[in-house]
Design an enzyme around this catalytic site. Structure first.
Site, short mmCIF file in Angstrom:
data_model
loop_
_atom_site.label_atom_id
_atom_site.label_comp_id
_atom_site.label_asym_id
_atom_site.label_seq_id
_atom_site.Cartn_x
_atom_site.Cartn_y
_atom_site.Cartn_z
N LYS A 57 0.82 -1.21 0.00
CA LYS A 57 0.00 0.00 0.00
C LYS A 57 0.85 1.27 0.00
CE LYS A 57 -4.27 -2.02 1.47
NZ LYS A 57 -3.82 -3.43 1.59
C1 PLP Z 1 -4.37 -4.50 0.98
C2 PLP Z 1 -3.59 -5.76 0.87
C3 PLP Z 1 -3.96 -6.80 -0.03
C4 PLP Z 1 -5.20 -6.72 -0.89
O1 PLP Z 1 -5.11 -5.75 -1.88
P1 PLP Z 1 -6.42 -5.21 -2.64
O2 PLP Z 1 -5.97 -4.06 -3.43
O3 PLP Z 1 -7.38 -4.83 -1.54
O4 PLP Z 1 -6.95 -6.33 -3.46
C5 PLP Z 1 -3.15 -7.91 -0.11
N1 PLP Z 1 -2.05 -8.04 0.67
C6 PLP Z 1 -1.67 -7.09 1.54
C7 PLP Z 1 -0.47 -7.31 2.39
C8 PLP Z 1 -2.41 -5.91 1.67
O5 PLP Z 1 -2.04 -4.96 2.55
#
Ligand code: PLP
Length: 475
Positions: free
Chosen positions: A114
């Site tokens: 993120k």
């Molecule tokens: C947010 C997240 C996901 C999922 O990603 P999306 O964009 O919501 O599909 C997967 N793995 C980790 C570690 C995350 O922080």
């Protein structure tokens, strides 16, 4: 570039207008009116670019209301080796002789992918708010990754304050330390005595109070934000170039990606990259036990789940029962028919919590390259143990869901890139369960649990949270 809603409102908006907003007024999500097309010559030109320069090229196709020089500077300040750990920013490595490649997206400040988007958002928000002479108070609820990524992106930024609610005592010690050790005056951690849903409900209550929302300039940074999605498009190109480097071919080679998925934000960026012409053969959606998306791609039925039906798993950032970005793909799938998208998401989901696409729509999915699979706690443990023993490569629980599902979808001659969405240090408990030892931590994070913490504990009470925001808006 102009943006329209997925639910039929044809009002065209510009990038900076939608930057600080959530949903479109008709309840839809924003998408560009068309995807810019990237031809083979452009791909060849972009291949040699540094990550920040590549990001500038791609973002420029979508942003025409920030002067190029400013955008270039914002991007250059965002994607640096100092913030992301390597020159490559998203280095791709081979996973032993498994035939899989891993693209590391989790070397930013909070050790999860993120950061890739949120760090850019921090710079964009500061820039746009400064230009408008406005302030924004970001209010959110988190069970871990999103909140910390938002705080590390917004810390010290002018014009922005963050009020982040989390369930008191329910995050891992490491996650609490990451968030609560921030001493920046514009970051406020509120630990709510309750579960994540209680925190989430407070955010919804505050956001539904339109007068309060307007007066106190309340905003969000949730995953439906178009700028976040756009930032993620870049690493699909960067991963493609690394996976196909050194291969000179007349026609561009194809690759596939497997993406650990929850809210469908990450893999939706892959869909956008593919629609732009990046030669992606398959986009494989990997879910954990919360398999709404896998169910859709197998059956054509999308059925959201309630919180009682949402499992708490060892890949918690994928514990999602309603994939908030999924509507973007469905809008493309139904031929960009806003009325049809509204019938599915605005009506059927609101009324019955489910819809089934038509047989014709279902058979069209293959043309978009999507495949899917699911993984369980036992799969995660076996995959983490297996890659550690066979390749000496310790992966986190979310990435393990990706590796498990990717292995079921590799095809000869097509590089399969698994997106690494977090580092194992973040999910130490499951790593210990899998391999019987503690995962290593990146330099500088040893002992962060002992740092002084700055947070406020509160009852799950919307009025108290509003009062807290009011009191801290004068800072
Ligand atoms: C947010 C997240 C996901 C999922 O990603 P999306 O964009 O919501 O599909 C997967 N793995 C980790 C570690 C995350 O922080």
């Amino acid at each position: 570039m102009r943006y329209v809603s997925t639910r039929g409102d044809q009002t065209e908006r510009r990038f900076c207008e939608i930057l600080l907003e959530g949903l479109a007024p008709d309840g839809g999500l924003y998408l560009p009116v068309a995807y810019p097309q990237v031809d083979t010559a452009t791909l060849a030109r972009w291949r040699g670019l540094a990550y920040a320069d590549l990001a500038f090229e791609i973002l420029s196709l979508y942003i025409d209301d920030i002067p190029a020089a400013d955008l270039k500077a914002l991007v250059a300040r965002t994607y640096t080796p100092a913030v992301f750990g390597t020159e490559a920013i998203v280095p791709v490595r081979r996973l032993g002789d498994s035939g899989l490649l891993i693209e590391a997206l989790s070397n930013g400040p909070t050790l999860a992918f993120k950061d890739m988007a949120m760090q850019l958002l921090g710079h964009l928000f500061e820039y746009e708010l400064g230009r408008r002479g406005e302030q924004l108070n970001i209010l959110g609820a988190t069970s871990g990754d999103t909140g910390s990524a938002a705080e590390y992106a917004m810390r010290g930024k002018h014009g922005v304050r963050v009020f982040m609610l989390s369930p008191h005592g329910r995050m891992s010690a490491f996650q609490q330390a990451q968030m609560f050790s921030l001493q920046d005056a514009n970051i406020h951690n509120i630990a709510v005595e309750g579960v994540f849903d209680d925190a989430q409900d407070i955010v919804k209550d505050v956001s539904n109070d339109l007068a309060f929302k307007r007066q106190y300039k309340i905003g969000t940074v949730n995953s439906i934000n178009w700028a976040r999605l756009l930032a993620q498009v870049v690493y699909y190109f960067a991963g493609y170039f690394q996976a196909t480097s050194g291969r000179v071919q007349a026609t561009p080679e194809q690759v596939s990606f497997t993406v650990p998925s929850g809210n469908f934000g990450n893999v939706c960026a892959g869909h956008v990259a593919r629609m732009m012409g990046l030669p992606i053969k398959h986009l494989v959606v990997a879910t954990n036990e919360n398999d709404v998306l896998d169910e859709f791609f197998r059956t054509g039925t999308y059925r959201v789940r309630g919180s009682a039906e949402t499992h708490e798993t060892s890949s918690p950032s994928m514990d999602i029962s309603k994939a908030s970005n999924f509507e973007r793909f469905v809008f493309d799938l139904v031929g960009r028919d806003g009325a049809r998208t509204k019938a599915l998401f605005g009506d059927a989901i609101a009324r019955e919590g489910a819809f089934t696409v038509s047989p014709a729509e279902f058979s069209a999915i293959a043309g978009y390259g999507f495949q899917s699979g699911r993984s369980t706690h036992a799969d995660r443990l076996a995959t983490i143990r297996g890659t550690d023993e066979r390749f000496g490569d310790l992966i986190d629980t979310h990435t393990a869901d990706g590796v498990k599902v990717a292995a079921e979808h590799v095809e000869p001659g097509v590089p399969m890139i698994v997106l690494e969405t977090a580092l194992p240090a973040k999910f130490a408990e499951t790593i210990r369960e899998a391999v019987g030892r503690e995962p290593g931590r990146p330099a500088g994070l040893d002992g962060i649990e002992a740092l002084p913490k700055r947070f406020t504990v509160m009852k799950p009470d919307t009025a108290a949270v509003k009062a807290f925001i009011q009191a801290h808006c004068a800072d």
